[in-house]
Design an enzyme around this catalytic site. Structure first.
Site, PDB file in Angstrom:
ATOM      1  N   GLU A 192       0.839  -1.196   0.000  1.00  0.00           N
ATOM      2  CA  GLU A 192       0.000   0.000   0.000  1.00  0.00           C
ATOM      3  C   GLU A 192       0.875   1.247   0.000  1.00  0.00           C
ATOM      4  OE1 GLU A 192      -2.433   1.527  -0.848  1.00  0.00           O
ATOM      5  OE2 GLU A 192      -4.064   1.472   0.617  1.00  0.00           O
ATOM      6  N   ASP A 193       0.351   2.325  -0.533  1.00  0.00           N
ATOM      7  CA  ASP A 193       1.098   3.584  -0.547  1.00  0.00           C
ATOM      8  C   ASP A 193       1.071   4.267   0.825  1.00  0.00           C
ATOM      9  OD1 ASP A 193      -1.612   4.149  -0.726  1.00  0.00           O
ATOM     10  OD2 ASP A 193      -1.460   5.408  -2.508  1.00  0.00           O
ATOM     11  N   ASP A 195      -4.021   5.583   6.355  1.00  0.00           N
ATOM     12  CA  ASP A 195      -4.514   6.791   7.002  1.00  0.00           C
ATOM     13  C   ASP A 195      -5.458   6.348   8.129  1.00  0.00           C
ATOM     14  OD1 ASP A 195      -5.067   9.536   7.290  1.00  0.00           O
ATOM     15  OD2 ASP A 195      -6.637   9.504   5.777  1.00  0.00           O
ATOM     16  N   PHE A 241      -1.399  16.126   4.237  1.00  0.00           N
ATOM     17  CA  PHE A 241      -1.816  15.498   2.995  1.00  0.00           C
ATOM     18  C   PHE A 241      -0.625  15.484   2.041  1.00  0.00           C
ATOM     19  CE2 PHE A 241      -3.813  14.818  -1.059  1.00  0.00           C
ATOM     20  CZ  PHE A 241      -4.736  13.836  -0.739  1.00  0.00           C
ATOM     21  N   ARG A 249       1.022  12.355  -9.138  1.00  0.00           N
ATOM     22  CA  ARG A 249       1.470  10.968  -8.937  1.00  0.00           C
ATOM     23  C   ARG A 249       2.900  10.739  -9.432  1.00  0.00           C
ATOM     24  NH1 ARG A 249      -2.848   7.679  -7.355  1.00  0.00           N
ATOM     25  NH2 ARG A 249      -4.843   8.080  -8.343  1.00  0.00           N
TER      26      ARG A 249
HETATM   27  P1  IMP Z   1      -7.649   4.901   4.664  1.00  0.00           P
HETATM   28  O1  IMP Z   1      -8.743   3.939   4.308  1.00  0.00           O
HETATM   29  O2  IMP Z   1      -8.176   6.087   5.392  1.00  0.00           O
HETATM   30  O3  IMP Z   1      -6.500   4.261   5.396  1.00  0.00           O
HETATM   31  O4  IMP Z   1      -7.173   5.541   3.317  1.00  0.00           O
HETATM   32  C1  IMP Z   1      -6.146   5.054   2.597  1.00  0.00           C
HETATM   33  C2  IMP Z   1      -6.161   5.665   1.204  1.00  0.00           C
HETATM   34  O5  IMP Z   1      -6.459   7.066   1.244  1.00  0.00           O
HETATM   35  C3  IMP Z   1      -4.811   5.560   0.586  1.00  0.00           C
HETATM   36  O6  IMP Z   1      -4.670   4.366  -0.135  1.00  0.00           O
HETATM   37  C4  IMP Z   1      -4.750   6.787  -0.303  1.00  0.00           C
HETATM   38  O7  IMP Z   1      -5.293   6.466  -1.570  1.00  0.00           O
HETATM   39  C5  IMP Z   1      -5.634   7.797   0.371  1.00  0.00           C
HETATM   40  N1  IMP Z   1      -4.868   8.775   1.154  1.00  0.00           N
HETATM   41  C6  IMP Z   1      -4.807   8.874   2.509  1.00  0.00           C
HETATM   42  N2  IMP Z   1      -3.999   9.876   2.890  1.00  0.00           N
HETATM   43  C7  IMP Z   1      -3.508  10.422   1.753  1.00  0.00           C
HETATM   44  C8  IMP Z   1      -2.587  11.500   1.491  1.00  0.00           C
HETATM   45  O8  IMP Z   1      -2.026  12.172   2.375  1.00  0.00           O
HETATM   46  N3  IMP Z   1      -2.326  11.752   0.182  1.00  0.00           N
HETATM   47  C9  IMP Z   1      -2.897  11.054  -0.846  1.00  0.00           C
HETATM   48  N4  IMP Z   1      -3.755  10.038  -0.637  1.00  0.00           N
HETATM   49  C10 IMP Z   1      -4.060   9.724   0.647  1.00  0.00           C
HETATM   50 MG    MG Z   2      -4.429   4.176  -2.248  1.00  0.00          MG
END
Ligand code: IMP
Ligand code: MG
Length: 173
Positions: free
Chosen positions: A96-97, A100, A150, A163
């Protein structure tokens, strides 16, 4: 790109990816590894990681959408592109990138476990621990823990932009 600041430069990024690759290589010695890349964000990371693992590495791709209208994931996850091949009996690492709230991964890990892999581990380039809602998400490999900003670049987007930046940046407002 006026207000774009560098958070993690290219050199630091690649040095850390080297370390993670070596760690995975050691832990999976002699085993086939299936890396599951979560599109689109983790493409850059998955490719660079895969190239650095000296061993038998397979690639799979999956795409989910986690966001509702706003900027925080809702927990309502939609499968946009499912796995094409079976992962039954495989040693899988989800790549995963960024994590959050953890909602996306919490859903995805449970979903993948239903497909009966031999093992599932989780590798993320970035982690924002302060933002975690789903405390049950266990991360096995983390690139960098970052503050609640962010971030964009190296796969991460802001409305599909940025990206292709080679580093991790953040937008200062
Ligand atoms: P989660 O379900 O809240 O953990 O969200 C994860 C997804 O939200 C990641 O795979 C990203 O696609 C997106 N995301 C969360 N934070 C960021 C950020 O700071 N920049 C860009 N994308 C983010
Ligand atoms: Mg993502």
């Amino acid at each position: 790109m006026e207000n774009l600041k560098i958070l993690i430069d290219e050199q630091k990024l690649h040095a850390r990816i080297d370390e993670i690759a070596k760690q995975i290589e050691e832990e999976y010695k002699g085993k086939e590894i299936t890396l599951i890349c979560i599109l689109k964000g983790s493409v850059f990371f998955t490719v660079d990681l895969a190239k650095r693992i000296n061993g038998d590495v397979k690639l799979e791709f999956i795409r989910v959408s986690s966001y509702g209208e706003g900027t925080e994931s809702t927990g309502e996850i939609k499968m946009k592109l499912d796995l094409k091949d079976s992962i039954q009996g495989k040693d899988v690492i989800v790549v995963e990138d960024i994590i959050d709230t953890g909602r996306t991964l919490s859903y995805l890990i449970e979903y993948l476990k239903m497909k009966k892999p031999k093992s599932v581990k989780l590798c993320t380039l970035l982690d924002k621990p302060e933002r975690r809602v789903k405390k049950n998400v266990k991360v096995d490999y983390t690139g960098f823990q970052i503050p609640d900003k962010f971030v964009v670049g190296y796969g991460l987007d802001w409305d599909e932009r940025y990206r292709n930046l080679p580093y991790i940046g953040y937008i200062e407002n």
